[in-house]
Design a protein around this motif. Structure first.
Motif, PDB file in Angstrom:
ATOM      1  N   GLU A 154       6.960   9.399   6.967  1.00 49.51           N
ATOM      2  CA  GLU A 154       7.070   8.913   5.590  1.00 49.51           C
ATOM      3  C   GLU A 154       8.297   8.022   5.409  1.00 49.51           C
ATOM      4  O   GLU A 154       8.224   6.980   4.745  1.00 49.51           O
ATOM      5  CB  GLU A 154       7.120  10.089   4.624  1.00 49.51           C
ATOM      6  N   MET A 211      -4.139   1.058   3.312  1.00 52.09           N
ATOM      7  CA  MET A 211      -4.291   2.246   2.473  1.00 52.09           C
ATOM      8  C   MET A 211      -5.050   3.336   3.230  1.00 52.09           C
ATOM      9  O   MET A 211      -4.668   4.511   3.222  1.00 52.09           O
ATOM     10  CB  MET A 211      -5.052   1.890   1.191  1.00 52.09           C
ATOM     11  N   ILE A 241       0.509   4.331  -2.678  1.00 52.63           N
ATOM     12  CA  ILE A 241       0.225   5.700  -2.244  1.00 52.63           C
ATOM     13  C   ILE A 241       1.341   6.665  -2.649  1.00 52.63           C
ATOM     14  O   ILE A 241       1.097   7.787  -3.087  1.00 52.63           O
ATOM     15  CB  ILE A 241       0.006   5.744  -0.721  1.00 52.63           C
ATOM     16  N   TYR A 242       2.592   6.195  -2.512  1.00 54.74           N
ATOM     17  CA  TYR A 242       3.747   7.047  -2.807  1.00 54.74           C
ATOM     18  C   TYR A 242       4.397   6.637  -4.142  1.00 54.74           C
ATOM     19  O   TYR A 242       5.615   6.673  -4.280  1.00 54.74           O
ATOM     20  CB  TYR A 242       4.764   6.961  -1.672  1.00 54.74           C
ATOM     21  N   LYS A 250      -3.344   7.152   5.184  1.00 55.79           N
ATOM     22  CA  LYS A 250      -3.872   8.482   4.888  1.00 55.79           C
ATOM     23  C   LYS A 250      -4.355   9.172   6.164  1.00 55.79           C
ATOM     24  O   LYS A 250      -4.144  10.377   6.367  1.00 55.79           O
ATOM     25  CB  LYS A 250      -5.001   8.381   3.859  1.00 55.79           C
ATOM     26  N   GLY A 270      -2.259  12.666   8.084  1.00 48.25           N
ATOM     27  CA  GLY A 270      -3.050  13.864   8.355  1.00 48.25           C
ATOM     28  C   GLY A 270      -3.153  14.164   9.836  1.00 48.25           C
ATOM     29  O   GLY A 270      -3.031  15.321  10.258  1.00 48.25           O
ATOM     30  N   SER A 308       0.826  -1.210   0.000  1.00 49.31           N
ATOM     31  CA  SER A 308       0.000   0.000   0.000  1.00 49.31           C
ATOM     32  C   SER A 308       0.861   1.260   0.000  1.00 49.31           C
ATOM     33  O   SER A 308       0.475   2.293  -0.569  1.00 49.31           O
ATOM     34  CB  SER A 308      -0.941  -0.001   1.211  1.00 49.31           C
TER      35      SER A 308
END
Length: 264
Positions: A176, A226, A60-61, A230, A234, A56
């Protein structure tokens, strides 16, 4: 292991792999509560489905991983994963023993929770905001921090994020980089576990039901992870790690009570 048990454990993995709360610890807790036998397949399953979760990150990246001419980025990940590869190979049997201990998980959750309560206050002057600013030395030190998570309940994500912040990365970049570092780390762990199982108990990998559960578990972990990634990025950008610290403390105390009462 039943199909229902496999789905529950995979959901737990997807939710917790990238949160600083210990995915391994939560899978041990889930398995213990459902009374899933800690046989060779269960141990393999709990490692192998992490592969679904880390895929995932690649999705995403996607733009951060490709095109393939970003050699410095890949070399940093290789350098950072070296400590885990070495220590994992040296102490794999001991790690397997600890994976069967809910008490170890409970204590690690509790102690790690206390650390997360204060982590935002400890590292208040980040100087590295972009991945290109991470040196090979800082990547290696972050990889050393990741090795603390070989103790079940510590959390690979938490250990590597703390390591990144200690190396002057921002919270967002540390999170990250922790995600990126999960890819070679978990891929190596899964490959090693598959090879070890094939050598010691090959029948586990010849069972069609087991193979179906592994495929299902990876798909479920991928989808849930996933969503979790996210949410986490955030949330951390806005609020930091204190909520996860309190969660770990409460869960650790509850687990110790359940262990004391004989429920785990």
């Amino acid at each position: 292991m039943t199909t229902f048990e496999a789905i529950v454990i995979a959901i737990v993995e997807g939710l917790t792999e990238f949160l600083p709360v210990s995915s391994t610890g939560h899978m041990i807790i889930a398995s213990s509560l459902m009374r899933v036998a800690q046989d060779d397949f269960t141990k393999l399953f709990e490692v192998a489905i992490q592969l679904g979760a880390i895929i995932s990150v690649v999705i995403i990246y996607w733009k951060r991983f490709f095109p393939l001419n970003r050699w410095n980025f890949y070399f940093k990940l290789i350098v950072a994963v070296i400590p885990a590869l070495v220590l994992g190979a040296l102490f794999s049997d001991k790690i397997d023993e600890l994976l069967e201990s809910p008490t170890t998980v409970a204590v690690a959750l509790l102690v790690g929770g206390i650390v997360l309560l204060f982590i935002d206050r400890l590292f208040t002057s980040p100087a590295i905001e972009e991945e290109s600013q991470i040196s090979f030395g800082k990547a290696f030190v972050t990889g050393i921090w990741q090795c603390v998570a070989m103790l079940p309940g510590v959390s690979r994500s938490a250990a590597s994020i703390i390591g990144g912040m200690q190396q002057k990365m921002t919270r967002n970049l540390a999170a990250e980089f922790s995600f990126f570092l999960a890819i070679p780390t978990m891929a190596a762990a899964t490959g090693y576990k598959l090879l070890k199982t094939f050598k010691t108990n090959p029948d586990v990998l010849k069972d069609s039901h087991n193979l179906m559960l592994l495929a299902l578990g990876n798909v479920v972990a991928f989808v849930v992870a996933m969503l979790a990634i996210k949410f986490f990025i955030g949330y951390v950008q806005k609020y930091g790690f204190k909520l996860f610290g309190w969660y770990r403390i409460i869960l650790g105390v509850v687990l110790l009570m359940l262990i004391y009462k004989g429920y785990l």
